[in-house]
Write an enzyme that holds these catalytic residues in place. Structure first.
Site, PDB file in Angstrom:
ATOM      1  N   LYS A 126       0.854  -1.188   0.000  1.00  0.00           N
ATOM      2  CA  LYS A 126       0.000   0.000   0.000  1.00  0.00           C
ATOM      3  C   LYS A 126       0.889   1.238   0.000  1.00  0.00           C
ATOM      4  CE  LYS A 126      -3.844   1.940   2.707  1.00  0.00           C
ATOM      5  NZ  LYS A 126      -4.618   1.789   3.965  1.00  0.00           N
ATOM      6  N   HIS A 128      -0.148   4.436   0.452  1.00  0.00           N
ATOM      7  CA  HIS A 128      -0.694   5.573   1.183  1.00  0.00           C
ATOM      8  C   HIS A 128      -1.059   5.107   2.596  1.00  0.00           C
ATOM      9  CE1 HIS A 128      -4.154   3.430  -0.522  1.00  0.00           C
ATOM     10  NE2 HIS A 128      -4.842   3.900   0.507  1.00  0.00           N
TER      11      HIS A 128
END
Length: 249
Positions: A126, A128
């Site tokens: 991921k 963010h």
């Protein structure tokens, strides 16, 4: 080196734990069959073999069944801890099946008084928020990997790499069923199972709620019951024949 003295109390304790583990395994086999998770017939395995039984942990697909499954894991793990062979500081669930298993087992262990943190990985990083591939508690200390089965050891090796990269120690693996059958390398049978590979080559302690020998014993005993039907005898013979051909201890 001198041989450690085993007291009468220790012998009785080990015997009691063995009996408890056996009873737990038999309960689990019955539960898996009644839940439709453990089925009989003719099923093609990843190795291309025709197996007379199929265990699909994905069919523990509602709250009641998942909760009961977690109880079996937790009870078995606490018994295994008493023997001194299993030690863990946290739980890790490999994506994807291991994620709900790890969470459910952590909840049940906490209910039984053994509260431990847990974490799991994403298949894709991921970019963010918190980022990365790991979710949950910081991965540290001795880590217990929770999964359904060990088929080829690939998922276990991936988990080991993730855990070590985080600076922690991959110590053990907990699975629901040990098929106790020969692994394959380059399309050929070898004289050890995937579980034995993880134990002997990767150095991890492996705990299984039940093994194929437990399934055979369940079928043999159920077949002797007055209400037993012909199908149980057929299933027993087919599973026994499969084990005689592909089995390892």
């Amino acid at each position: 080196m001198s041989t450690p003295t085993v007291t009468r109390g220790q012998k009785q304790n080990n015997s009691s734990q063995s009996a408890e583990s056996h009873d737990l395994a038999q309960e689990f086999v019955q539960f898996a069959i009644e839940s439709g998770v453990l089925r009989f017939g003719e099923f093609k395995t990843k190795a291309g073999r025709l197996s007379p039984y199929f265990f699909n942990a994905g069919l523990f697909d509602d709250g009641a069944k998942l909760g009961r499954l977690a109880q079996f894991y937790a009870r078995g793990l606490l018994l295994e801890e008493k023997t001194g062979g299993l030690q863990f500081d946290m739980i890790f669930g490999p994506a994807y099946k291991g994620i709900p298993l790890a969470a459910a087992v952590a909840v049940e262990l906490a209910r039984l008084g053994r509260n431990v943190p847990f974490a799991y990985n994403r298949k894709e990083a991921k970019d963010h928020g918190e980022g990365g591939t790991l979710v949950g508690a910081p991965v540290k200390g001795r880590v217990l990997i929770v999964d359904d089965v060990i088929s080829a050891g690939t998922a276990t090796r991936e988990s080991i790499a993730i855990i070590r990269a985080a600076g922690a120690i991959p110590h053990a693996v907990a699975i629901a069923l040990d098929r106790q059958e020969k692994a394959m390398e380059n399309g050929q049978d070898v004289n050890y199972s995937a579980v034995q590979y993880v134990t002997n080559q990767l150095g991890l302690h492996v705990f299984a709620i039940a093994r194929l020998t437990d399934l055979l014993q369940y079928l043999a005993e159920a077949n002797r019951a007055p209400q037993a039907g012909d199908s149980l005898q057929v299933h027993y013979q087919h599973v026994l024949t499969y084990r005689q051909r592909y089995g390892v201890d």
